[in-house]
Design a protein around this motif. Structure first.
Motif, PDB file in Angstrom:
ATOM      1  N   ASP A   1       0.829  -1.211   0.000  1.00 19.78           N
ATOM      2  CA  ASP A   1       0.000   0.000   0.000  1.00 19.78           C
ATOM      3  C   ASP A   1       0.862   1.258   0.000  1.00 19.78           C
ATOM      4  O   ASP A   1       0.533   2.237  -0.675  1.00 19.78           O
ATOM      5  CB  ASP A   1      -0.949   0.018   1.204  1.00 19.78           C
ATOM      6  CG  ASP A   1      -2.039  -1.040   1.100  1.00 19.78           C
ATOM      7  OD1 ASP A   1      -2.324  -1.505  -0.024  1.00 19.78           O
ATOM      8  OD2 ASP A   1      -2.601  -1.409   2.148  1.00 19.78           O
ATOM      9  N   TYR A   2       1.931   1.224   0.749  1.00 25.91           N
ATOM     10  CA  TYR A   2       2.826   2.379   0.822  1.00 25.91           C
ATOM     11  C   TYR A   2       3.399   2.700  -0.562  1.00 25.91           C
ATOM     12  O   TYR A   2       3.341   3.844  -1.019  1.00 25.91           O
ATOM     13  CB  TYR A   2       3.951   2.104   1.819  1.00 25.91           C
ATOM     14  CG  TYR A   2       5.037   3.149   1.800  1.00 25.91           C
ATOM     15  CD1 TYR A   2       4.814   4.424   2.313  1.00 25.91           C
ATOM     16  CD2 TYR A   2       6.283   2.860   1.255  1.00 25.91           C
ATOM     17  CE1 TYR A   2       5.810   5.394   2.278  1.00 25.91           C
ATOM     18  CE2 TYR A   2       7.286   3.822   1.226  1.00 25.91           C
ATOM     19  CZ  TYR A   2       7.038   5.085   1.733  1.00 25.91           C
ATOM     20  OH  TYR A   2       8.020   6.044   1.696  1.00 25.91           O
TER      21      TYR A   2
ATOM     22  N   GLY B   1       0.814   3.916  -2.958  1.00 24.01           N
ATOM     23  CA  GLY B   1       0.422   5.259  -2.561  1.00 24.01           C
ATOM     24  C   GLY B   1       1.398   6.343  -2.998  1.00 24.01           C
ATOM     25  O   GLY B   1       1.014   7.510  -3.157  1.00 24.01           O
TER      26      GLY B   1
END
Length: 120
Positions: free
Chosen positions: A74-75, A78
């Protein structure tokens, strides 16, 4: 044109490929930010031990095995990089699919070889 690069899995140990990649990226005048488990400096690059909200990341180059990558999916998505490089030993079809779904390019390649052959 320089490409702002995030090295994930950065190491202070000179014999590690992530360390060599930071040095080589700087040699080619790319802007480099780095994340690793231990803080310190490689060349003129500080290794962050906390995930930062970096901006304008062109490339994320991975030096983490697939199991360790999972907590960063997710990081990385993102950050909206243009591409993610999976260096030898980091190949991860599950993550390739997530990147594709988020319209982020990926390469299964070696950052050091790409730099050395002018393909970076």
């Amino acid at each position: 044109m320089t490409k702002k690069t995030l090295v994930i899995g950065a190491s202070l140990k000179p014999q590690r490929y992530s360390n060599m990649a930071i040095n080589r990226l700087r040699m080619y005048n790319h802007e480099v930010v780095a994340f690793g488990l231990k803080s310190g400096k490689v060349n003129d690059v500080e290794i962050d031990t906390e995930l930062m909200s970096y901006t304008n990341i062109d490339t994320v180059t991975l030096y983490l095995n697939p199991k360790r990558q999972q907590s960063y999916y997710d990081y990385i998505i993102g950050l909206r990089p243009k591409r993610v490089i999976f260096n030898p030993g980091t190949e991860n079809p599950e993550f390739y699919n997530l990147l594709k779904q988020n319209e982020i390019d990926y390469e299964v390649a070696c950052t050091l070889v790409l730099l050395g052959t002018g393909q970076y």
